[in-house]
Motif scaffolding. Sequence first.
Motif, mmCIF file in Angstrom:
data_model
loop_
_atom_site.group_PDB
_atom_site.id
_atom_site.type_symbol
_atom_site.label_atom_id
_atom_site.label_comp_id
_atom_site.label_asym_id
_atom_site.label_seq_id
_atom_site.Cartn_x
_atom_site.Cartn_y
_atom_site.Cartn_z
ATOM 1 N N VAL A 90 -19.735 -11.919 -39.140
ATOM 2 C CA VAL A 90 -19.134 -10.588 -39.210
ATOM 3 C C VAL A 90 -18.047 -10.494 -38.148
ATOM 4 O O VAL A 90 -18.290 -10.792 -36.975
ATOM 5 C CB VAL A 90 -20.184 -9.482 -38.980
ATOM 6 N N PHE A 91 -16.831 -10.101 -38.562
ATOM 7 C CA PHE A 91 -15.741 -9.826 -37.633
ATOM 8 C C PHE A 91 -15.633 -8.313 -37.459
ATOM 9 O O PHE A 91 -15.545 -7.578 -38.447
ATOM 10 C CB PHE A 91 -14.399 -10.321 -38.181
ATOM 11 N N LEU A 92 -15.597 -7.841 -36.215
ATOM 12 C CA LEU A 92 -15.449 -6.409 -35.955
ATOM 13 C C LEU A 92 -14.255 -6.176 -35.039
ATOM 14 O O LEU A 92 -14.026 -6.925 -34.087
ATOM 15 C CB LEU A 92 -16.704 -5.837 -35.296
ATOM 16 N N GLN A 93 -13.515 -5.114 -35.323
ATOM 17 C CA GLN A 93 -12.436 -4.665 -34.444
ATOM 18 C C GLN A 93 -12.728 -3.217 -34.021
ATOM 19 O O GLN A 93 -13.417 -2.493 -34.709
ATOM 20 C CB GLN A 93 -11.077 -4.739 -35.157
ATOM 21 N N GLU A 94 -12.154 -2.838 -32.860
ATOM 22 C CA GLU A 94 -12.389 -1.509 -32.275
ATOM 23 C C GLU A 94 -13.868 -1.250 -32.061
ATOM 24 O O GLU A 94 -14.415 -0.215 -32.437
ATOM 25 C CB GLU A 94 -11.751 -0.408 -33.138
#
Length: 361
Positions: A90-94
């Motif tokens: 899983v890639f998460l931003q912010e």
Amino acid sequence: MIRRRLGAVLAAVAAAALVCTGAVVHSAASGESRGERAARGVSAGATTSSVRVLTWNICGESGSCPARNQPDQLMTQVANLAVSRTADAVFLQEVCGNDTENDHAVDSGKTAVKSEVTLLGEKLGSGWTVAFVPYGRPAEDRFGSTMPGAGGTTVEYPPRYANPSATSDFRCRGAELVGVQGIAIAVKGTFGGREEFDLHSPKAGLFLRALCVRRTTGTPVRLCTSHLTPKGEDYDPRAGFSYRAEQVQRLGEIVGDGHDTVFGGDFNTRPPDDPGSGTDSGILAPLYASYHECEQGPSGTARKGSGTMWDSASPPVRADRKYDYLFSKAAFTACQVQTDTSLSAWSDHLPMLATASVTTG
């Protein structure tokens, strides 16, 4: 999208509805011929495997984010989606991480003790590993030391925005949020070879980075995520160049040949063939020239995908703006953008899930 920041537990039924509805799917023929593999410089003894990657800008900190003060529920949503969709990463931003990094002179009123990254790790369980890297922050904020207040008044920014002695990390605001804001990768299993890279960023605003890890459980795929500068803060008229173009070039250098890599995130840019891309049409072209984007479809020639943003309308409407991407050297076998309108309660971005073929060995 990185925003200008001006200072009920999720029901199981809702989680199930998210998983089972509203996916836009593109499929491509699986596998490559021996000649195609040879053309990519892949050895005869190499192994090709499929990995499933989810990317989502969760809008976890800004005052305009719908679930800013619900970190526990938001991370439940992310974990449910990752597990139910059998994601490998899983890639998460912010997202807020590094629990102990707060400016206590400003953030003494915090009621939360765990960051979003810590909460996500707990909800995913011991079978997952999470990496986090913060955005950078200059001592002087690009918008100065004051901001408009109610009734035409002017109010001071909190000291962390204009204090020369402030650290470079961008601290998360709100009583329910602890830590600093950045990007994260969660991997099913374990990873090694963690790498952090600085991206060429404006001298005012956020300093952006890329994060890469190599999975050591199952397929040893390399996974990288990043978050690029938004258009409104992107162009430097003095130097005459786009920071996003520089950032894209750096991402290409980081990924390299990339036959064993899946990378992506919020790139704050429309695809090259999107009529709305305007002067941005060439920014992501180098990535499309060297890699496959998951929404390119079976032919691999399309350079325009479906929208990954919610409009501000009520009830929510999916906007025709693609800002979120997943790239791989080989064609993807599936690509899904989750479109259930319940997602708008959690972020202004839609999550994207893709199955990629990577070659290792």
